[in-house]
Scaffold this active site. Structure first.
Site, short mmCIF file in Angstrom:
data_model
loop_
_atom_site.label_atom_id
_atom_site.label_comp_id
_atom_site.label_asym_id
_atom_site.label_seq_id
_atom_site.Cartn_x
_atom_site.Cartn_y
_atom_site.Cartn_z
N LYS A 18 7.38 3.55 1.74
CA LYS A 18 5.69 2.70 1.90
C LYS A 18 6.14 1.42 1.42
O LYS A 18 6.61 1.15 0.26
CB LYS A 18 4.71 3.52 1.46
CG LYS A 18 3.33 2.98 1.84
CD LYS A 18 2.44 3.92 1.29
CE LYS A 18 0.74 3.23 1.56
NZ LYS A 18 -0.18 4.35 1.03
N SER A 54 -3.66 5.97 4.58
CA SER A 54 -2.71 4.65 4.56
C SER A 54 -1.43 4.51 4.77
O SER A 54 -0.91 3.40 5.08
CB SER A 54 -3.15 3.54 3.41
OG SER A 54 -2.77 4.23 2.29
N SER A 110 -4.13 9.42 1.16
CA SER A 110 -3.24 8.44 2.12
C SER A 110 -1.87 8.96 2.39
O SER A 110 -1.25 8.61 3.16
CB SER A 110 -3.19 7.23 1.61
OG SER A 110 -3.99 6.41 1.83
N1 GLN Z 1 -8.91 6.19 2.92
C1 GLN Z 1 -9.06 6.05 1.36
C2 GLN Z 1 -9.39 4.86 1.12
O1 GLN Z 1 -9.39 3.78 2.29
C3 GLN Z 1 -7.81 6.52 0.91
C4 GLN Z 1 -6.63 5.57 0.79
C5 GLN Z 1 -5.68 5.91 -0.14
O2 GLN Z 1 -5.41 7.06 -0.49
N2 GLN Z 1 -4.82 5.05 -0.45
O3 GLN Z 1 -9.35 4.18 0.02
#
Ligand code: GLN
Length: 488
Positions: A77, A152, A176
């Site tokens: 990532k 994400s 994410s």
């Molecule tokens: N969807 C969650 C957020 O927007 C989690 C994102 C993540 O785990 N980085 O914060």
């Protein structure tokens, strides 16, 4: 070349049955064909990857020792620092940022002899659930290109599902890793907070962030954990190995857990889509068939997880993202009038809409006068949620629930409605607040042929048992063997 699990490929490369160069070339051939549609990568490193693969080949030919991921193509990532290529966090503000050092996980992958294929797309600064918040490009779901891959870590999940690498790393602050893994029909593990070093991971919510693997099989997840887990003196929140020894995650993987006791939280799960609920109950039947006992529990504070998370995560983000000021890092506005404009214009131009929304929310929650009402309150709720998990684990080995209330949604469907988007994290977020590990494994498909994930949660530092529990299911089912039509 027939596609392999990372572990099978590694074994064949070590035995000189397959050359790492051939495997790496096969990946880049597929990237040429499919990546223009999927859009999983922000950058790729073909030349360096082939060079590394050739080096692994030649060491094997000479009978020299090679690492645990010898010659295996992996993706990362793009929020993990690398000295090669840029580290963008899918943000315009970091578009040309070159990190001066490698994240600890990158060093570990390199010394395990992994072949790094590229860096994957994500929601900007890991803020989102669909990868639509990327400031750089769109990634689609390999199972249905009109849908999101989740987020994400959407690029990392789509890259594994689309066979654009053998395994990848994601990061999970509120789901994410697990949610995109479930949307893309692959395996994703969020380790216990502190199990994997965050050194060199660009911070979003520092008390919640954790790096973990996304793979096609549970065994590959165990293999990746063998490489990345462990104490790191460079990360003050990483846990020392006397307190929590790091086991060999592959050693007992195939041994089922005797007398497995699974807890479910019926009330909490009742809000999920009917087909998701059905897949969960079919999965529970598989475990019952293996002799597991299912108990029903209540976890009184789970309903407050989203509210608490969006105060804590945005508060930490507002503080973490203060460093992007047009001076220290990344984008700087052209021709500022004065130094105030250096800050304000650089930030205004560099950050996307969602990131700005979160900085504002977090700054508000931390401001004097509101601190007690929001931030402190959210920390108290977090404690209660942690308590719910501690209590639950006194009576069971693991908790099972869906990963997400729905399967992958359409691109554009939720992007203008942040609250609906936030609600899609209902099943994953509490896990980060509690700091415990959670895994998502493929457990079925809905009527649109979209993958459904099963989420399994276990006590802190019990990833070895968690992987064994997941493996019990994988052995009985073949969901993980299904391939999206796009790569056939
Ligand atoms: N969807 C969650 C957020 O927007 C989690 C994102 C993540 O785990 N980085 O914060």
């Amino acid at each position: 070349m027939d596609w392999q699990s990372a572990k099978a490929l590694r074994d064949k490369i070590r035995a000189s049955e397959i050359s790492s160069v051939a495997a790496t070339k096969a990946v880049f051939e597929r990237i040429v064909k499919v990546e223009p549609i999927i859009g999983a990568y922000i950058s790729t490193f073909e030349e360096a990857a082939l060079q590394k693969a050739a080096e692994v080949n030649s060491r094997i030919a000479k009978g020299e020792p090679v690492g645990q991921l010898a010659g295996v193509p992996v993706a990362i990532k793009d929020n993990m620092c690398t000295t090669f290529g840029a580290t963008t966090c899918a943000s315009k503000i970091l578009e040309n940022f070159r990190a001066p050092y490698n994240a600890t996980v990158i060093e570990k992958l390199l010394s395990a002899d992994a072949v790094i294929i590229g860096k994957t797309n994500m929601d900007e600064f890991a803020m989102g659930s669909s990868t639509e918040n990327s400031g750089l490009k769109q990634t689609v779901n390999p199972w249905d290109t009109s849908r999101v891959p989740g987020g994400s870590s959407g690029g990392s999940a789509a890259a594994v599902a689309g066979r654009l690498c053998c395994a990848s790393l994601g990061s999970d602050t509120g789901g994410s890793i697990r949610q995109p893994a479930s949307f893309c029909g692959v395996v994703g593990l969020k380790p216990t907070y502190g199990r994997v070093s965050r050194f060199g991971l660009v911070a979003y919510g520092s008390s919640l962030d954790q790096i973990g693997p996304i793979t096609r099989t549970v065994g590959d997840c165990a293999l990746m954990m063998n490489v990345i887990a462990g104490y790191d003196p460079a990360d003050s929140t990483s846990i020392d190995e006397e307190t929590a020894p790091v086991p060999d995650y592959l050693e007992k993987l195939d041994e089922p857990i005797e007398g497995l006791k699974i807890a479910i939280v019926p009330e909490f799960v009742s809000g999920a889509d009917k087909q998701v609920q059905k897949a969960l109950s079919v999965a529970l039947d598989v475990y019952k068939g293996l002799g597991a006992e299912i108990i029903e529990i209540e976890m009184a504070h789970l309903d407050y997880a989203i509210a608490a998370y969006y105060v804590i995560a945005t508060a930490e983000a507002s503080s973490n993202l203060a460093r992007y000021d047009g001076v220290h890092y990344g984008h700087r506005t052209k021709n500022p009038k004065d130094y105030i404009e250096v800050y304000s214009k650089s930030r205004a131009e560099g950050f996307g809409k969602e990131v700005k929304r979160r900085i504002m929310l977090g700054t508000y929650a931390l401001s004097s006068g509101y601190y007690d009402a929001y931030y402190l309150k959210a920390l108290k709720v977090r404690n209660l949620i942690r308590g719910d998990f501690t209590k639950a684990f006194e009576n069971c080995d693991c908790i099972m629930m869906p990963v997400s209330p729905t399967t992958a949604f359409k691109i554009g469907e939720k992007v203008d409605d942040p609250l609906t988007m936030y609600l899609s994290d209902i099943y994953t977020i509490a896990v980060n607040l509690a700091g415990v590990p959670g895994i998502s494994i493929p457990c079925g498909f809905d009527s649109d042929n979209l993958p459904i994930g099963l989420q399994i949660l276990s006590p802190a530092f019990s990833e070895d048992r968690l992987l064994r529990i997941a493996r019990m299911f994988e052995k009985e089912t073949d969901w993980h063997r299904k391939k999206p039509a796009i790569i056939n």
